[in-house]
Design a protein around this motif. Structure first.
Motif, PDB file in Angstrom:
ATOM      1  N   THR A 255       0.820  -1.212   0.000  1.00  0.00           N
ATOM      2  CA  THR A 255       0.000   0.000   0.000  1.00  0.00           C
ATOM      3  C   THR A 255       0.852   1.260   0.000  1.00  0.00           C
ATOM      4  OG1 THR A 255      -1.724  -1.177   1.216  1.00  0.00           O
ATOM      5  CG2 THR A 255      -1.826   1.222   1.224  1.00  0.00           C
ATOM      6  N   ALA A 256       1.977   1.221   0.728  1.00  0.00           N
ATOM      7  CA  ALA A 256       2.830   2.407   0.846  1.00  0.00           C
ATOM      8  C   ALA A 256       3.962   2.449  -0.166  1.00  0.00           C
ATOM      9  CB  ALA A 256       3.418   2.474   2.256  1.00  0.00           C
ATOM     10  N   ASP A 257       4.105   1.407  -0.992  1.00  0.00           N
ATOM     11  CA  ASP A 257       5.250   1.316  -1.898  1.00  0.00           C
ATOM     12  C   ASP A 257       5.120   2.299  -3.057  1.00  0.00           C
ATOM     13  OD1 ASP A 257       7.633   0.271  -3.011  1.00  0.00           O
ATOM     14  OD2 ASP A 257       6.448  -0.949  -4.397  1.00  0.00           O
ATOM     15  N   THR A 258       6.169   3.053  -3.311  1.00  0.00           N
ATOM     16  CA  THR A 258       6.209   3.973  -4.456  1.00  0.00           C
ATOM     17  C   THR A 258       7.438   3.716  -5.322  1.00  0.00           C
ATOM     18  OG1 THR A 258       7.379   5.653  -3.142  1.00  0.00           O
ATOM     19  CG2 THR A 258       4.958   5.778  -3.213  1.00  0.00           C
ATOM     20  N   SER A 259       8.095   2.579  -5.151  1.00  0.00           N
ATOM     21  CA  SER A 259       9.317   2.310  -5.904  1.00  0.00           C
ATOM     22  C   SER A 259       9.048   2.116  -7.390  1.00  0.00           C
ATOM     23  CB  SER A 259      10.015   1.062  -5.340  1.00  0.00           C
ATOM     24  OG  SER A 259       9.152  -0.057  -5.386  1.00  0.00           O
ATOM     25  N   HIS A 260       7.775   1.856  -7.774  1.00  0.00           N
ATOM     26  CA  HIS A 260       7.470   1.734  -9.200  1.00  0.00           C
ATOM     27  C   HIS A 260       7.489   3.094  -9.886  1.00  0.00           C
ATOM     28  CE1 HIS A 260       3.795   2.264  -6.867  1.00  0.00           C
ATOM     29  NE2 HIS A 260       3.227   2.830  -7.927  1.00  0.00           N
ATOM     30  N   HIS A 261       7.513   4.188  -9.092  1.00  0.00           N
ATOM     31  CA  HIS A 261       7.660   5.529  -9.640  1.00  0.00           C
ATOM     32  C   HIS A 261       9.140   5.917  -9.592  1.00  0.00           C
ATOM     33  CE1 HIS A 261       3.340   6.269  -9.761  1.00  0.00           C
ATOM     34  NE2 HIS A 261       3.255   5.790  -8.527  1.00  0.00           N
ATOM     35  N   TRP A 262       9.997   5.093 -10.163  1.00  0.00           N
ATOM     36  CA  TRP A 262      11.439   5.315 -10.073  1.00  0.00           C
ATOM     37  C   TRP A 262      11.807   6.620 -10.771  1.00  0.00           C
ATOM     38  CZ3 TRP A 262      15.527   4.225  -7.489  1.00  0.00           C
ATOM     39  CH2 TRP A 262      16.796   4.437  -8.028  1.00  0.00           C
ATOM     40  N   GLY A 263      12.570   7.453 -10.067  1.00  0.00           N
ATOM     41  CA  GLY A 263      13.018   8.709 -10.628  1.00  0.00           C
ATOM     42  C   GLY A 263      12.051   9.850 -10.427  1.00  0.00           C
ATOM     43  N   ALA A 264      10.855   9.574  -9.880  1.00  0.00           N
ATOM     44  CA  ALA A 264       9.877  10.633  -9.678  1.00  0.00           C
ATOM     45  C   ALA A 264      10.127  11.331  -8.349  1.00  0.00           C
ATOM     46  CB  ALA A 264       8.459  10.072  -9.711  1.00  0.00           C
ATOM     47  N   VAL A 265       9.677  12.569  -8.252  1.00  0.00           N
ATOM     48  CA  VAL A 265       9.788  13.313  -6.992  1.00  0.00           C
ATOM     49  C   VAL A 265       8.736  12.787  -6.033  1.00  0.00           C
ATOM     50  CG1 VAL A 265       9.680  15.580  -5.922  1.00  0.00           C
ATOM     51  CG2 VAL A 265      10.589  15.335  -8.238  1.00  0.00           C
ATOM     52  N   PRO A 266       9.087  12.398  -4.803  1.00  0.00           N
ATOM     53  CA  PRO A 266       8.116  11.829  -3.869  1.00  0.00           C
ATOM     54  C   PRO A 266       6.883  12.689  -3.686  1.00  0.00           C
ATOM     55  CG  PRO A 266      10.336  11.575  -3.001  1.00  0.00           C
ATOM     56  CD  PRO A 266      10.446  12.424  -4.228  1.00  0.00           C
ATOM     57  N   ALA A 267       7.043  14.035  -3.593  1.00  0.00           N
ATOM     58  CA  ALA A 267       5.890  14.900  -3.389  1.00  0.00           C
ATOM     59  C   ALA A 267       4.939  14.817  -4.571  1.00  0.00           C
ATOM     60  CB  ALA A 267       6.350  16.348  -3.184  1.00  0.00           C
TER      61      ALA A 267
END
Length: 291
Positions: A255-267
């Motif tokens: 649910t909290a994983d954002t690693s598939h947005h590699w290279g993106a700004v977290p905000a």
């Protein structure tokens, strides 16, 4: 190679020429395999880039690939018994969306460290699992060469020696920052790391012999690949607790994983997720699916 050459020489000198036609093709095939394996491993390089982990290799023909860490579903470091005196290790991975055919090219793409030292293993794992690198650093050495309860790993019961007489002291598991570490193997040492956010399911199995010994086995399923993540023996009660823990942690981590947005700004990633402008099916996991 020494054995094959000796068999051919003995066969010819003793008047059995059929040995020549049987073992010479086998020797040629072995030489071809070893040569291709060596040439693919030479000029190897790995580095982190803004687009992911870039890997290059090859002597006669070069190849390059870039792997976003969010697509790495399992990492395995192995050491054959013949490599032990030199302290060498090899690392291979399971990658989402990558062909897993039996071709040499497909096999080469899953090998991210053909041969390296323990220090190299630390660096490569940090590149492949950057979000958990600091938490994994203290437990990797115990996973590579430790036994029994070293480094915070669990211990297999002594009665497990009936099923794994040589490796039961090596079998164990640990967890660090959403990554499950599974240790096993005596002749071939193995340390498998599975990011729980990207696992597909977890299974607990108890066979008739295991039931008599009050043992069980646990396996974590990932995308298809050369890495198989599992514990062959574990206490039944511990297996039940591990099953529940992995299933629960996998849902939270996915649910909290954002690693598939590699290279993106977290905000920016958070903003897209909150507005619903970008819907990624891989980032949503139902509790029932995790089991």
């Amino acid at each position: 190679m020494i054995i094959l050459v000796a068999v051919v020489v003995v066969g010819i000198t003793t008047g059995q020429p059929w040995v020549f036609f049987t073992f010479v093709p086998a020797a040629i095939g072995l030489v071809s395999y070893v040569w291709s394996r060596i040439t693919r491993s030479l000029r190897y390089s790995i580095a982190g880039t803004p687009d992911g982990v870039r890997i290059g290799h090859g002597l006669l023909s070069t190849g390059n690939q870039t792997i976003p860490p969010g697509r790495v579903h399992a990492v395995e470091a192995t050491q054959w018994v013949f490599w032990r005196p030199f302290g060498w290790w090899s690392i291979r991975i399971n990658v989402a969306g990558q062909s897993v055919s039996a071709s040499n090219e497909a096999t080469a793409r899953t090998i991210v460290l053909p041969v390296g030292t323990v220090a190299d293993v630390h660096r490569v794992i940090a590149l492949l699992l950057p979000d958990s690198a600091s938490a994994l650093e203290p437990v990797i050495d115990a996973g590579l060469t430790g036994r029994n309860g070293a480094g915070g790993f669990s211990r297999a019961p002594k009665r497990g020696a009936w099923l794994r007489p040589f490796s039961w002291r090596r079998i164990g598991w640990a967890s660090a920052d959403g990554v499950a570490l599974l240790r096993r193997g005596a002749v071939v040492r193995s340390l498998t790391l599975v990011p729980l956010a990207r696992m597909q399911s977890v299974a607990r199995t108890v066979g008739p012999i295991e039931r008599m010994l009050r043992l069980a086995s646990v396996r974590i399923h990932t995308v298809t690949g050369p890495v198989s993540a599992g514990l062959p023996i574990i206490e039944q009660a511990e297996a039940e607790a591990l099953f529940e823990r992995i299933a629960h942690d996998a849902v939270e981590r996915a649910t909290a994983d954002t690693s598939h947005h590699w290279g993106a700004v977290p905000a920016a990633v958070d903003a897209r997720g909150a507005s619903g402008a970008s819907a990624d099916p891989a980032s949503t996991t139902e509790p029932g699916d995790a089991r």
